[in-house]
Design a protein around this motif. Structure first.
Motif, PDB file in Angstrom:
ATOM      1  N   VAL A  80       0.828  -1.217   0.000  1.00 43.10           N
ATOM      2  CA  VAL A  80       0.000   0.000   0.000  1.00 43.10           C
ATOM      3  C   VAL A  80       0.860   1.265   0.000  1.00 43.10           C
ATOM      4  O   VAL A  80       0.647   2.162  -0.832  1.00 43.10           O
ATOM      5  CB  VAL A  80      -0.981  -0.019   1.187  1.00 43.10           C
ATOM      6  CG1 VAL A  80      -1.684   1.325   1.323  1.00 43.10           C
ATOM      7  CG2 VAL A  80      -2.017  -1.128   1.002  1.00 43.10           C
ATOM      8  N   PRO A  81       1.848   1.411   0.910  1.00 42.16           N
ATOM      9  CA  PRO A  81       2.698   2.620   0.829  1.00 42.16           C
ATOM     10  C   PRO A  81       3.486   2.700  -0.463  1.00 42.16           C
ATOM     11  O   PRO A  81       3.788   3.793  -0.939  1.00 42.16           O
ATOM     12  CB  PRO A  81       3.621   2.497   2.045  1.00 42.16           C
ATOM     13  CG  PRO A  81       3.551   1.093   2.471  1.00 42.16           C
ATOM     14  CD  PRO A  81       2.194   0.601   2.093  1.00 42.16           C
ATOM     15  N   THR A  82       3.811   1.532  -1.048  1.00 41.28           N
ATOM     16  CA  THR A  82       4.513   1.549  -2.331  1.00 41.28           C
ATOM     17  C   THR A  82       3.647   2.169  -3.416  1.00 41.28           C
ATOM     18  O   THR A  82       4.097   3.020  -4.197  1.00 41.28           O
ATOM     19  CB  THR A  82       4.900   0.112  -2.729  1.00 41.28           C
ATOM     20  OG1 THR A  82       5.817  -0.399  -1.765  1.00 41.28           O
ATOM     21  CG2 THR A  82       5.552   0.086  -4.099  1.00 41.28           C
ATOM     22  N   LEU A  83       2.379   1.740  -3.477  1.00 45.45           N
ATOM     23  CA  LEU A  83       1.451   2.275  -4.482  1.00 45.45           C
ATOM     24  C   LEU A  83       1.260   3.776  -4.324  1.00 45.45           C
ATOM     25  O   LEU A  83       1.101   4.499  -5.312  1.00 45.45           O
ATOM     26  CB  LEU A  83       0.097   1.567  -4.370  1.00 45.45           C
ATOM     27  CG  LEU A  83       0.035   0.115  -4.856  1.00 45.45           C
ATOM     28  CD1 LEU A  83      -1.313  -0.498  -4.501  1.00 45.45           C
ATOM     29  CD2 LEU A  83       0.259   0.048  -6.358  1.00 45.45           C
ATOM     30  N   LEU A  84       1.278   4.256  -3.080  1.00 49.47           N
ATOM     31  CA  LEU A  84       1.037   5.669  -2.826  1.00 49.47           C
ATOM     32  C   LEU A  84       2.306   6.507  -2.958  1.00 49.47           C
ATOM     33  O   LEU A  84       2.273   7.629  -3.471  1.00 49.47           O
ATOM     34  CB  LEU A  84       0.444   5.848  -1.421  1.00 49.47           C
ATOM     35  CG  LEU A  84      -0.909   5.189  -1.166  1.00 49.47           C
ATOM     36  CD1 LEU A  84      -1.327   5.386   0.283  1.00 49.47           C
ATOM     37  CD2 LEU A  84      -1.975   5.738  -2.105  1.00 49.47           C
ATOM     38  N   ALA A  85       3.436   5.965  -2.489  1.00 46.65           N
ATOM     39  CA  ALA A  85       4.665   6.763  -2.424  1.00 46.65           C
ATOM     40  C   ALA A  85       5.236   7.057  -3.802  1.00 46.65           C
ATOM     41  O   ALA A  85       5.762   8.156  -4.034  1.00 46.65           O
ATOM     42  CB  ALA A  85       5.708   6.048  -1.563  1.00 46.65           C
ATOM     43  N   LEU A  86       5.162   6.102  -4.717  1.00 50.45           N
ATOM     44  CA  LEU A  86       5.777   6.299  -6.026  1.00 50.45           C
ATOM     45  C   LEU A  86       5.181   7.491  -6.767  1.00 50.45           C
ATOM     46  O   LEU A  86       5.913   8.400  -7.186  1.00 50.45           O
ATOM     47  CB  LEU A  86       5.651   5.015  -6.848  1.00 50.45           C
ATOM     48  CG  LEU A  86       6.542   4.897  -8.086  1.00 50.45           C
ATOM     49  CD1 LEU A  86       8.010   5.021  -7.713  1.00 50.45           C
ATOM     50  CD2 LEU A  86       6.293   3.567  -8.782  1.00 50.45           C
ATOM     51  N   PRO A  87       3.838   7.574  -6.937  1.00 49.89           N
ATOM     52  CA  PRO A  87       3.291   8.767  -7.592  1.00 49.89           C
ATOM     53  C   PRO A  87       3.359  10.013  -6.708  1.00 49.89           C
ATOM     54  O   PRO A  87       3.465  11.128  -7.223  1.00 49.89           O
ATOM     55  CB  PRO A  87       1.843   8.371  -7.889  1.00 49.89           C
ATOM     56  CG  PRO A  87       1.521   7.302  -6.912  1.00 49.89           C
ATOM     57  CD  PRO A  87       2.800   6.563  -6.672  1.00 49.89           C
ATOM     58  N   ALA A  88       3.305   9.813  -5.385  1.00 48.89           N
ATOM     59  CA  ALA A  88       3.342  10.975  -4.492  1.00 48.89           C
ATOM     60  C   ALA A  88       4.662  11.721  -4.605  1.00 48.89           C
ATOM     61  O   ALA A  88       4.702  12.964  -4.556  1.00 48.89           O
ATOM     62  CB  ALA A  88       3.117  10.535  -3.051  1.00 48.89           C
ATOM     63  N   GLY A  89       5.766  10.979  -4.746  1.00 49.35           N
ATOM     64  CA  GLY A  89       7.062  11.632  -4.877  1.00 49.35           C
ATOM     65  C   GLY A  89       7.129  12.529  -6.102  1.00 49.35           C
ATOM     66  O   GLY A  89       7.615  13.663  -6.029  1.00 49.35           O
ATOM     67  N   VAL A  90       6.616  12.016  -7.224  1.00 50.06           N
ATOM     68  CA  VAL A  90       6.620  12.805  -8.453  1.00 50.06           C
ATOM     69  C   VAL A  90       5.727  14.029  -8.300  1.00 50.06           C
ATOM     70  O   VAL A  90       6.070  15.136  -8.750  1.00 50.06           O
ATOM     71  CB  VAL A  90       6.152  11.926  -9.639  1.00 50.06           C
ATOM     72  CG1 VAL A  90       6.062  12.760 -10.909  1.00 50.06           C
ATOM     73  CG2 VAL A  90       7.114  10.763  -9.838  1.00 50.06           C
ATOM     74  N   TRP A  91       4.559  13.858  -7.660  1.00 48.85           N
ATOM     75  CA  TRP A  91       3.628  14.974  -7.480  1.00 48.85           C
ATOM     76  C   TRP A  91       4.238  16.060  -6.594  1.00 48.85           C
ATOM     77  O   TRP A  91       4.162  17.251  -6.909  1.00 48.85           O
ATOM     78  CB  TRP A  91       2.332  14.469  -6.857  1.00 48.85           C
ATOM     79  CG  TRP A  91       1.242  15.511  -6.812  1.00 48.85           C
ATOM     80  CD1 TRP A  91       0.304  15.774  -7.765  1.00 48.85           C
ATOM     81  CD2 TRP A  91       1.016  16.450  -5.750  1.00 48.85           C
ATOM     82  NE1 TRP A  91      -0.493  16.815  -7.363  1.00 48.85           N
ATOM     83  CE2 TRP A  91      -0.084  17.255  -6.136  1.00 48.85           C
ATOM     84  CE3 TRP A  91       1.625  16.692  -4.522  1.00 48.85           C
ATOM     85  CZ2 TRP A  91      -0.588  18.260  -5.327  1.00 48.85           C
ATOM     86  CZ3 TRP A  91       1.137  17.713  -3.717  1.00 48.85           C
ATOM     87  CH2 TRP A  91       0.041  18.487  -4.119  1.00 48.85           C
ATOM     88  N   VAL A  92       4.841  15.651  -5.479  1.00 48.95           N
ATOM     89  CA  VAL A  92       5.444  16.622  -4.562  1.00 48.95           C
ATOM     90  C   VAL A  92       6.582  17.372  -5.256  1.00 48.95           C
ATOM     91  O   VAL A  92       6.709  18.597  -5.129  1.00 48.95           O
ATOM     92  CB  VAL A  92       5.955  15.920  -3.284  1.00 48.95           C
ATOM     93  CG1 VAL A  92       6.796  16.883  -2.445  1.00 48.95           C
ATOM     94  CG2 VAL A  92       4.793  15.397  -2.465  1.00 48.95           C
ATOM     95  N   ALA A  93       7.409  16.658  -6.014  1.00 54.06           N
ATOM     96  CA  ALA A  93       8.512  17.310  -6.719  1.00 54.06           C
ATOM     97  C   ALA A  93       8.008  18.320  -7.734  1.00 54.06           C
ATOM     98  O   ALA A  93       8.596  19.402  -7.896  1.00 54.06           O
ATOM     99  CB  ALA A  93       9.374  16.256  -7.412  1.00 54.06           C
ATOM    100  N   ALA A  94       6.900  17.994  -8.421  1.00 53.22           N
ATOM    101  CA  ALA A  94       6.358  18.898  -9.436  1.00 53.22           C
ATOM    102  C   ALA A  94       5.738  20.142  -8.818  1.00 53.22           C
ATOM    103  O   ALA A  94       5.787  21.228  -9.412  1.00 53.22           O
ATOM    104  CB  ALA A  94       5.321  18.159 -10.284  1.00 53.22           C
ATOM    105  N   HIS A  95       5.160  20.009  -7.634  1.00 54.51           N
ATOM    106  CA  HIS A  95       4.440  21.139  -7.033  1.00 54.51           C
ATOM    107  C   HIS A  95       5.260  21.904  -6.004  1.00 54.51           C
ATOM    108  O   HIS A  95       5.095  23.120  -5.854  1.00 54.51           O
ATOM    109  CB  HIS A  95       3.146  20.636  -6.378  1.00 54.51           C
ATOM    110  CG  HIS A  95       2.099  20.206  -7.364  1.00 54.51           C
ATOM    111  ND1 HIS A  95       2.130  18.981  -7.996  1.00 54.51           N
ATOM    112  CD2 HIS A  95       1.001  20.844  -7.841  1.00 54.51           C
ATOM    113  CE1 HIS A  95       1.091  18.877  -8.806  1.00 54.51           C
ATOM    114  NE2 HIS A  95       0.392  19.986  -8.744  1.00 54.51           N
TER     115      HIS A  95
END
Length: 391
Positions: free
Chosen positions: A155-170
């Motif tokens: 579950v954290p894997t599914l969330l962390a992977l896209p979350a990292g990209v989103w946080v970096a972009a914003h």
């Protein structure tokens, strides 16, 4: 002499409790390690590309994977010297804290060095963590317990992977790197409650990594698993490119369906394997994996792509659980770290080999045929699975 005309029904023996306090605390370190690895996984290549070139981004990922595999095979010796707690603590520190260096430098060689150190930390974390987790799960419910662990890490894997990209972009790269360090260091808190060492008296030198690699009882399940992890490497690397002519949601849905299906499948097959033996799940897992990859060859049909990823995920999840459970069952107490090292190395080497092999032929034969050949490459493992039917 009297006869009991109404015999009492036989009662099943009580099942061993699955989730202990120590296992719950271990879940905390699992979540922290998963976030620490996957949150910056796609962000570091972006950071390297911004600082250098596309090749620089690739070098960062290759350095991470090579360091991971190399250290996985020597981690059992480290565990023998330090014990589980200190080895896991060292792994978490090496996994998380180097990302702070990236807040101060974007030099490509610094990025590569950080990736190497993080790879070593991840290797120590998954091998030591996997071994201590096996000790915390009752042997008669190991398949079910490993399935639950798969969900906790998935579950954290599914969330962390896209979350990292989103946080970096914003918000930029720095918050991602700081969050990575904080998550992994917080995972150190429950370590004092975990076992220090396994009883190595039974295992001795006969169940180290080198001995394990010579033991067909361990190498057969590892090879079966590697056959499907190679397919994962092909899927995650080339599916977005193969479906570039389709709407963006097709690749995104397929890449979400595969790990989600694998996580759910592990829950189901874990209990099934405990009741009937994990070896019985090897053939169905391989057949489903091959069928799913074959369906992906229809790259122009969204339903086939998403459905194929879903079917492949079910087969892959079944093999994740069955092969690891089977390997743990075949070593005495003290051999868990060697099993964890061999299984994780099969995972990482298989993915790397699949992506590399497909990359060499895909330009000349195209995406559909590459996926079809990947499916066909899984089938020889059926011979190993048939030979491995003993529990």
């Amino acid at each position: 002499m009297t006869t009991d005309l109404h015999p009492r029904p036989r009662t099943r023996p009580a099942r061993t409790g699955l989730v202990s306090r120590a296992l719950l605390l271990r879940f905390v370190s699992i979540v922290g390690a998963s976030i620490g690895f996957y949150l910056p996984l796609s962000v570091v290549p972006l950071y390297a590309k911004q600082a250098g070139s596309d090749s620089a981004a690739g070098l960062a990922t290759v350095a991470l994977l090579l360091a991971t595999v190399a250290c996985e095979l020597v981690t059992p010796r480290l565990i023998a010297r330090l014990g589980y707690r200190w080895a896991l603590a060292l792994g978490l520190v090496l996994l998380g804290t180097p990302t702070l260096v990236l807040t101060m430098s974007d030099d490509i060689w610094v990025i590569i060095l950080v990736s190497v150190v993080r790879g070593a930390g991840f290797a120590i974390t998954v091998v030591a963590g996997g071994a201590v987790t096996a000790l915390l799960i009752p042997k008669d419910r190991r398949g079910e317990g490993l399935a639950l662990v798969g969900v906790v890490s998935g579950v954290p894997t599914l969330l962390a992977l896209p979350a990292g990209v989103w946080v970096a972009a914003h918000w930029g790269y720095t918050p991602v790197f700081v969050m990575t360090t904080v998550a992994t260091l917080l995972a150190l808190l429950p370590l004092p409650a975990l076992p220090r060492r396994a009883d190595t008296a039974q295992a001795g030198d006969h169940h180290g990594v080198v001995a394990g690699l010579r033991d067909p009882a361990l190498t057969r399940p590892a090879t079966i698993f590697a056959a499907t992890t190679a397919a994962v490497g092909v899927l995650v690397t080339f599916l977005p490119l193969a479906t570039s002519g389709q709407p963006a949601w097709v690749a995104a849905s397929a890449l979400l369906a595969q790990p989600a299906a694998a996580t759910l499948a592990r829950l189901f097959v874990g209990r099934l394997g405990d009741r009937h033996g994990p070896a019985r799940l090897l053939v169905p897992g391989l057949v489903l994996s091959a069928a799913g990859m074959a369906a992906l060859a229809a790259t122009g049909t969204p339903s086939a792509v998403i459905g194929g990823a879903l079917v492949f995920g079910v087969g892959f999840g079944a093999l994740q659980n069955a092969t690891l459970t089977l390997m743990y069952a075949r070593v005495p107490s003290g051999g868990e770290s060697a099993v964890s090292a061999i299984w994780n190395a099969a995972y990482d080497l298989g993915m790397a080999a699949g992506a590399l092999g497909a990359g060499l032929v895909i330009a000349s034969i195209g995406y559909p045929l590459t996926f079809a050949l990947t499916a066909a490459a899984i089938l020889p493992a059926l011979g190993l699975a048939h030979r491995d039917r003993r529990p």
